[in-house]
Design an enzyme around this catalytic site. Structure first.
Site, PDB file in Angstrom:
ATOM      1  CG  HIS A 138      -2.072  -0.847   1.132  1.00  0.00           C
ATOM      2  ND1 HIS A 138      -2.874  -1.132  -0.158  1.00  0.00           N
ATOM      3  CD2 HIS A 138      -2.858  -1.548   2.117  1.00  0.00           C
ATOM      4  CE1 HIS A 138      -3.659  -2.028   0.516  1.00  0.00           C
ATOM      5  NE2 HIS A 138      -3.669  -2.269   1.525  1.00  0.00           N
ATOM      6  CE1 TYR A 231     -12.766  -4.234  -7.328  1.00  0.00           C
ATOM      7  CE2 TYR A 231     -14.664  -2.768  -7.785  1.00  0.00           C
ATOM      8  CZ  TYR A 231     -13.965  -3.864  -7.138  1.00  0.00           C
ATOM      9  OH  TYR A 231     -15.038  -4.661  -6.752  1.00  0.00           O
TER      10      TYR A 231
HETATM   11  P1  A3P Z   1     -16.641  -3.411  -1.726  1.00  0.00           P
HETATM   12  O1  A3P Z   1     -16.471  -3.175  -0.092  1.00  0.00           O
HETATM   13  O2  A3P Z   1     -17.047  -2.110  -2.201  1.00  0.00           O
HETATM   14  O3  A3P Z   1     -17.387  -4.577  -1.939  1.00  0.00           O
HETATM   15  P2  A3P Z   1      -9.241  -4.154  -0.961  1.00  0.00           P
HETATM   16  O4  A3P Z   1      -9.148  -5.894  -1.413  1.00  0.00           O
HETATM   17  O5  A3P Z   1      -8.616  -3.274  -1.862  1.00  0.00           O
HETATM   18  O6  A3P Z   1      -9.280  -4.494   0.376  1.00  0.00           O
HETATM   19  O7  A3P Z   1     -10.534  -3.795  -1.462  1.00  0.00           O
HETATM   20  C1  A3P Z   1     -11.777  -4.554  -1.024  1.00  0.00           C
HETATM   21  C2  A3P Z   1     -12.866  -4.446  -2.291  1.00  0.00           C
HETATM   22  O8  A3P Z   1     -12.757  -5.122  -3.066  1.00  0.00           O
HETATM   23  C3  A3P Z   1     -14.448  -4.606  -1.535  1.00  0.00           C
HETATM   24  O9  A3P Z   1     -15.166  -3.709  -2.436  1.00  0.00           O
HETATM   25  C4  A3P Z   1     -14.498  -5.872  -2.024  1.00  0.00           C
HETATM   26  O10 A3P Z   1     -15.823  -6.465  -1.937  1.00  0.00           O
HETATM   27  C5  A3P Z   1     -14.089  -6.022  -3.318  1.00  0.00           C
HETATM   28  N1  A3P Z   1     -13.546  -7.482  -3.699  1.00  0.00           N
HETATM   29  C6  A3P Z   1     -12.824  -8.264  -2.980  1.00  0.00           C
HETATM   30  N2  A3P Z   1     -12.679  -9.567  -3.736  1.00  0.00           N
HETATM   31  C7  A3P Z   1     -13.157  -9.248  -4.657  1.00  0.00           C
HETATM   32  C8  A3P Z   1     -13.429  -9.855  -6.104  1.00  0.00           C
HETATM   33  N3  A3P Z   1     -13.162 -11.273  -6.040  1.00  0.00           N
HETATM   34  N4  A3P Z   1     -13.870  -9.367  -7.088  1.00  0.00           N
HETATM   35  C9  A3P Z   1     -14.467  -8.047  -7.200  1.00  0.00           C
HETATM   36  N5  A3P Z   1     -14.237  -7.107  -5.883  1.00  0.00           N
HETATM   37  C10 A3P Z   1     -13.453  -8.076  -5.004  1.00  0.00           C
END
Ligand code: A3P
Length: 331
Positions: A138, A231
């Site tokens: 990050h 994304y």
């Molecule tokens: P939302 O809270 O909007 O649903 P990070 O992985 O950077 O922590 O980000 C988390 C976000 O990515 C969350 O968004 C989560 O639901 C989404 N996310 C996690 N796994 C995913 C997947 N396989 N495909 C698409 N989005 C995903």
């Protein structure tokens, strides 16, 4: 300014207590350095070790993101792609069917910052990872060592903010956070001041965006390059995005693999639906002690509007737009 920042990494231990402090944005106290707000431990232990102890290899791939921008998904996709020869996506015992993506792809600086082990022991674990190593961060671009191949994922800041707040709420118990003192309005205000984990978000994105433009097409093996992914675009065309990413990672899909449907199989393996079914992602905790299910929520574009008013959304858009205008950049 970037150079000054690099020189200061070696003396972070003495520097950290003197840096501006922000304690209102859970789960960790933040300090400001090099224009960014980062967890104190990341600055004190993580960043110096990344520069002094971590030994990058030309085949390494670093997945970079501002928190809650799709890191978990990117980790799953990159891991499954890099290791498809050993772990075909159809394998019933594929690591992603047993482990959280965060336990398949470690965060570089977070390991150094929060492990009980000393930096050499953390580095030794990284040395053991099978090549090509896939790691994540990050950290802002200006905090990274030179000559790394980086895949960056960018997301609508409104969705990243709401996703962050809901993540903190869901894992508040394990993180020891009192949500009474952290309403969404407070998270929004801190976000707009850039006083949040990795913030300002727009500056995080712009640094990687500019790096991706600068180095585009000029890189040979070992030269730093940034692939800039979105994304929202990945949601629209996961197969196309994955092909681009594999090529950039140095392990492009062959025509034969494409014909066999390997790309689609990886996308399927890493889909929200499939990952949500995995026991470790339902009831487990990651190696860092966070609830596995906190990383998987909706995974759509624009869900910020279910939690924020249009006025709150405008506040984010306005501050990002203004800051980008000042910097003279756009992405
Ligand atoms: P939302 O809270 O909007 O649903 P990070 O992985 O950077 O922590 O980000 C988390 C976000 O990515 C969350 O968004 C989560 O639901 C989404 N996310 C996690 N796994 C995913 C997947 N396989 N495909 C698409 N989005 C995903």
């Amino acid at each position: 300014e970037e150079k000054q920042c690099l020189a200061s990494f070696a003396k972070m231990a003495e520097l950290v207590p003197t840096l501006p402090l922000e304690t209102r944005c859970p789960p960790l106290p933040l300090r400001q350095h090099g224009g960014f707000w980062l967890p104190e431990a990341t600055l004190r232990r993580g960043v110096p070790a990344v520069h002094a102890v971590f030994a990058p290899r030309p085949t390494d791939v670093l997945l970079a993101s501002y928190p809650k921008s799709g890191t978990t998904w990117l980790k799953a996709l990159a891991f499954a792609t890099a290791h498809r020869a050993v772990h075909p996506p159809s394998a019933h015992d594929h690591p992603l069917r047993r482990r959280n993506p965060h336990d398949c792809v470690p965060f570089l600086e977070i390991g150094f910052a929060f492990a009980d082990d000393d930096a050499d022991a953390v580095a030794a674990k990284l040395e053991e990872l099978p090549a090509p190593r896939v790691l994540a961060t990050h950290l802002p671009f200006s905090f990274l060592p030179e000559r790394l191949r980086v895949v960056y994922i960018c997301r609508d800041p409104k969705d990243a903010l709401v996703s962050f707040w809901l993540f903190i709420r869901k894992s508040s118990e394990s993180l020891g956070v009192d949500m009474e003192s952290f309403p969404l309005q407070e998270a929004l205000e801190l976000f707009c001041e850039g006083r949040c984990f990795g913030g300002p978000q727009w500056r995080h994105v712009v640094e990687y965006w500019e790096a991706s433009r600068r180095r585009r097409g000029t890189g040979g093996a070992g030269e730093q390059q940034v692939l800039f992914l979105r994304y929202e675009e990945m949601l629209r065309d996961a197969v196309g995005s994955l092909k681009t990413m594999a090529e950039f990672m140095g392990c492009a899909f062959s025509r034969e693999e494409e014909e066999r449907g390997v790309v689609e199989a990886i996308v399927e393996l890493c889909s929200m639906e499939k990952l949500k079914e995995v026991e470790a992602n339902r009831n487990g905790r990651t190696g860092l002690g966070v609830r596995g299910d906190a990383f998987f929520r909706k995974g759509v574009a624009g869900d910020w509007s279910s939690h924020m008013t249009p006025e709150m959304g405008k506040m984010v858009d306005q501050v990002v737009e203004d800051e980008l205008r000042v910097r003279g950049s756009a992405f």
